[in-house]
Structures are given as C-alpha cells and as structure tokens.
Design a protein around this motif. Structure first.
Motif, short mmCIF file in Angstrom:
data_model
loop_
_atom_site.label_atom_id
_atom_site.label_comp_id
_atom_site.label_asym_id
_atom_site.label_seq_id
_atom_site.Cartn_x
_atom_site.Cartn_y
_atom_site.Cartn_z
N UNK A 177 0.84 -1.20 0.00
CA UNK A 177 0.00 0.00 0.00
C UNK A 177 0.88 1.25 0.00
N UNK A 178 0.24 2.38 -0.24
CA UNK A 178 0.98 3.65 -0.20
C UNK A 178 1.56 3.88 1.19
N UNK A 179 0.81 3.56 2.22
CA UNK A 179 1.28 3.74 3.59
C UNK A 179 2.54 2.90 3.84
N UNK A 180 2.50 1.64 3.38
CA UNK A 180 3.66 0.77 3.55
C UNK A 180 4.87 1.29 2.77
N UNK A 181 4.61 1.76 1.56
CA UNK A 181 5.71 2.28 0.74
C UNK A 181 6.34 3.49 1.40
N UNK A 182 5.52 4.39 1.92
CA UNK A 182 6.04 5.59 2.59
C UNK A 182 6.85 5.22 3.83
N UNK A 183 6.40 4.20 4.54
CA UNK A 183 7.12 3.75 5.72
C UNK A 183 8.49 3.20 5.34
N UNK A 184 8.56 2.53 4.20
CA UNK A 184 9.82 1.95 3.73
C UNK A 184 10.74 2.99 3.10
N UNK A 185 10.21 4.17 2.82
CA UNK A 185 10.99 5.22 2.15
C UNK A 185 10.83 6.54 2.92
N UNK A 186 11.48 6.65 4.07
CA UNK A 186 11.36 7.86 4.88
C UNK A 186 11.97 9.08 4.20
N UNK A 187 11.74 10.23 4.77
CA UNK A 187 12.30 11.46 4.22
C UNK A 187 13.82 11.34 4.10
N UNK A 188 14.33 11.70 2.95
CA UNK A 188 15.76 11.61 2.69
C UNK A 188 16.17 10.34 1.97
N UNK A 189 15.26 9.37 1.86
CA UNK A 189 15.60 8.09 1.22
C UNK A 189 16.04 8.31 -0.23
N UNK A 190 15.28 9.06 -0.98
CA UNK A 190 15.59 9.27 -2.40
C UNK A 190 16.94 9.96 -2.54
N UNK A 191 17.17 10.98 -1.71
CA UNK A 191 18.43 11.71 -1.78
C UNK A 191 19.61 10.83 -1.35
N UNK A 192 19.39 9.98 -0.37
CA UNK A 192 20.45 9.07 0.08
C UNK A 192 20.87 8.12 -1.04
N UNK A 193 19.89 7.60 -1.75
CA UNK A 193 20.17 6.70 -2.86
C UNK A 193 20.94 7.42 -3.96
N UNK A 194 20.53 8.67 -4.23
CA UNK A 194 21.19 9.44 -5.29
C UNK A 194 22.66 9.73 -4.93
#
Length: 415
Positions: A177-194
């Motif tokens: 679900x969207x809620x589960x996805x958001x939990x797995x991808x906290x703030x900063x996740x995208x930037x950390x990967x980049x």
C-alpha cells in the motif's frame, strides 16, 4: 551473512553545517599524543559507523588533527579501516572529514588511507539494512516530501507497466500500500540513494577505496585476507572488487534503461526483478526475454563475488574466530604470501571494547565498537604503530603497549 560489524550521501556538502560541527567537536580531557613528523608512524582507526564526535576525539588524541580538525600528523600515515557508514547519525560528516584530511595530509607530506568496508559495499549496492531513519533524514532537504510523493507515483506507474513480469512470481514485495511504501521510504531516502550513485560525489569517492593496503610492511584490510585468497596479489584483490562494483553498476543501469527497475530500488528489489525476468523468460521463450536473461546472467553469480563472500576481505572473521593453535600457521602463511610483518583488521567488534593482539602479536583486531549511542559498550580507539616495531592501543582515557619488539610483549599497561 551480516554480523554486528557488517555496516551511501548527496553529492552536495553542507559546508557551513560541517564546519560548525568540526569547530564544536569536544576535546576530551586526556592529553593528546604527538605523532611526530615521522613517516614511520602509522595510526589505524577501526569502524566509525557514523560516530563522528568520538572519531574527532580519537583523531585529536593521537595527534593527527588539531583543534579545528585540520591535518596535524606531518609525514605520518592514517589508515581508517572502513565502515564509516551506517548505524550512527553522522556518516556524512565522517565522510567529509576523511576527504578533507586526505587532501591536507598529502600536501603536508603525510598520507590518509581510507579502506572499503562491507558497509560501504552494502550501501553502494542498495543493501540498506543498517541505514536508520535519522541517517536518511540527514540527506533530506526542503523538497524531500514532494520528492518522496513523486517517487511513489513513479513506483505506481512502474508497477502497472511491469505487471506482466510481476505476475511471473507473484512476489509480494511490490504488492504494498501507499502507507507501507512511505514507511519503507522515509524522508531523505531518495536523496540518500542518489548520493551513492557512481557519478555522485560520495558514491564516486567510496568506489575508489581499496579493500586491502600494505603500509610499512603491514597489511590492512577491513575483514582480513583468508587463506583461500592469499594467492591473489593485493592489487588483484582491489581490482577484482572494483570490477565487481562496476559490473553491479552496469547491470543496474541496464535495468533502469530497460524500465525494469527505478533508480532508487534497493538490492532486494533489484534481485526480485532479475528473478522475475528469468521466470517470465523461461515461460515465454520470447527472444527479447532471452536477450535480457543473457545480459543479466552475471547477476545470478552475485553470491560468489569477492565483495560479498564470507571469505572476502570485506567480510572475513577468521582472525577473531580461529584458536591460537589453528590460526598461527595460517597467519604465517598469509604473512609470507605478502611479505608482511603484521595484519591489522576491523569489522569484528571486540567484546571488551579493547584492541586485541593475537597469534604472538602478528594480528591486531581494532574494531572496538565506536558507534554513537551504542548499547554495546563500545569505545573509540586507535592503534599507533611506530616503525612496525611498537604497537600501542590508544583510548580516550589512556593507552596500552601491546607489542614492543625491542623489549617484551606487552611491556606496559596504562588505562
């Protein structure tokens, strides 16, 4: 296998924040040592795991940096054993400091050697088991929430476009679900990967770290060199691991280009999609799927790669696990293969938070659990090596001579 000591940052650096942290790093009451302007002095420091504050303290304690965290080691060599990343909250600051010291030491006639640890390799490949919400937050910015929502919409679109492949295995990993996805991808996740991408500042720097180094006749490796790979030369080992990292990057980029994964996918997600491609390809026999399978074939051997194997230099724990009787001849064999006098390793946390000497002073295990807020009772430490003859364990509150070849072993104890 990931153990206790098994341990990625945007390409931009918040210079003002780092400077404030540097200038406000607390000075411990124990007097700093003098490294002396001596090329024969080597200072080795084990796993940091984001504990920037204690890292600063032990660097000051051994005299390789001054109060403002600039290089003060003269012609000495500083070896950091890898695992700057994960667990603690300030890995970015630790990375930034190592890069600064690397340049400053070279200009002063000294040297900084920063080794690749298993946690660096894990982050480069998207194995994020030890990345905490606080660490992700350290990569976040004003637009992180918007970026996270946009990434979720990308994921929803990706899932729809790849439904035919996802049905091949019915893997529940992507059925969230969207809620589960958001939990797995906290703030900063995208930037950390980049920030750990091959072209990013941190990602590029980490990928250039050696797995093994020989300094003043002493071998340094994060985990150690197992007897099984002792036939490989040091540069062979380092090139092999760099090649594996490069191969992983190439495969990931191919998957992104083919729209089979998204750039921020983790290692388990990448592995799941490779599996889906193979299962679907074996069912359809479609030429396009067969071509994909051939391109992805090296990924199927991931568990055999030297950067992942338990007997590889990033993961090996034999020096800690062997008995003295079992290990002594093996250590001698390894030392002989590399014409080395001693081996220094990190990776395996020592239970009493003190540097341990084994096999008649031939091996030093220097990971003493330096992790910010650790519940494991760890401590900051350094191994001071003087001319390959004297080995001293240095702590924030004292020191202990572990080996002095000109006298006895040990000769003193001051803690």
């Amino acid at each position: 296998m990931v153990g206790r000591a098994a341990r990625v940052c945007p390409c931009w650096v918040h210079a003002s924040v780092v400077l404030v942290l540097f200038l406000t790093c607390v000075v411990f009451s124990a007097p700093a040592q003098k490294t002396a302007d001596n090329p024969q002095v080597v200072i080795a420091i084990g796993d940091v795991h984001g504990d920037f504050d204690d890292f600063c303290l032990i660097l000051k304690r051994v005299g390789v940096v001054d109060e403002k965290l600039h290089w003060a080691g003269g012609h000495a060599t500083l070896v950091q054993m890898g695992d700057l990343l994960d667990r603690g909250p300030k890995e970015r600051e630790a990375l930034d400091l190592m890069r600064i010291l690397e340049d400053e030491a070279a200009k002063a006639g000294g040297r900084v050697v920063s080794l690749l640890g298993n946690h660096e390799a894990m982050n480069l490949m998207g194995d994020l088991r030890y990345v905490t919400p606080e660490l992700y937050a350290s990569f976040s910015g004003p637009d992180s929430e918007a970026r996270r929502k946009a990434a979720y919409q990308e994921f929803v679109k990706w899932r729809k476009n790849n439904d035919h492949l996802l049905q091949a295995t019915h893997d529940p990993m992507f059925d969230i679900t969207e809620l589960q996805w958001m939990s797995n991808h906290p703030l900063g996740f995208i930037e950390q990967r980049e920030s750990f991408a091959p072209s990013a500042s941190y990602g590029n720097w980490v990928r250039k770290r050696p797995a093994v180094a020989k300094v003043s006749g002493i071998l340094f490796a994060h985990g150690g060199i197992a007897p099984e790979i002792a036939a490989m030369k040091i540069e062979e080992i380092n090139e092999r691991i760099r090649d594996e990292m490069s191969l992983f990057d190439d495969i990931k980029q191919y998957l992104i280009a083919e729209k089979l994964i998204l750039p921020f996918f983790t290692l388990p997600e990448i592995t799941a999609m490779v599996k889906n491609v193979y299962v679907a390809g074996n069912q359809t026999k479609d030429p396009a799927d067969q071509k994909r399978m051939a391109r992805l074939a090296p990924y199927l051997k991931l568990s055999t790669w030297l950067c992942i194997r338990e007997d590889g230099p990033l993961w090996f724990r034999g020096y800690d696990e062997w008995s003295e009787t079992q290990g002594t001849p093996l250590v001698e064999k390894i030392l002989s293969a590399y014409d080395a006098s001693n081996i220094v390793v990190g990776h395996t946390v020592q239970k009493v938070a003190h540097i341990r000497s084994r096999f008649d002073g031939r091996v030093f295990l220097i990971d003493t659990g330096m992790v910010a807020g650790s519940a494991h009772g760890g401590a900051a430490s350094a191994l001071k090596i003087e001319g390959a003859d004297k080995f001293t364990a240095v702590y924030l509150d004292g020191q202990e001579t572990l080996l002095d070849r000109e006298t006895a072993t040990p000769v003193s104890k001051d803690k």
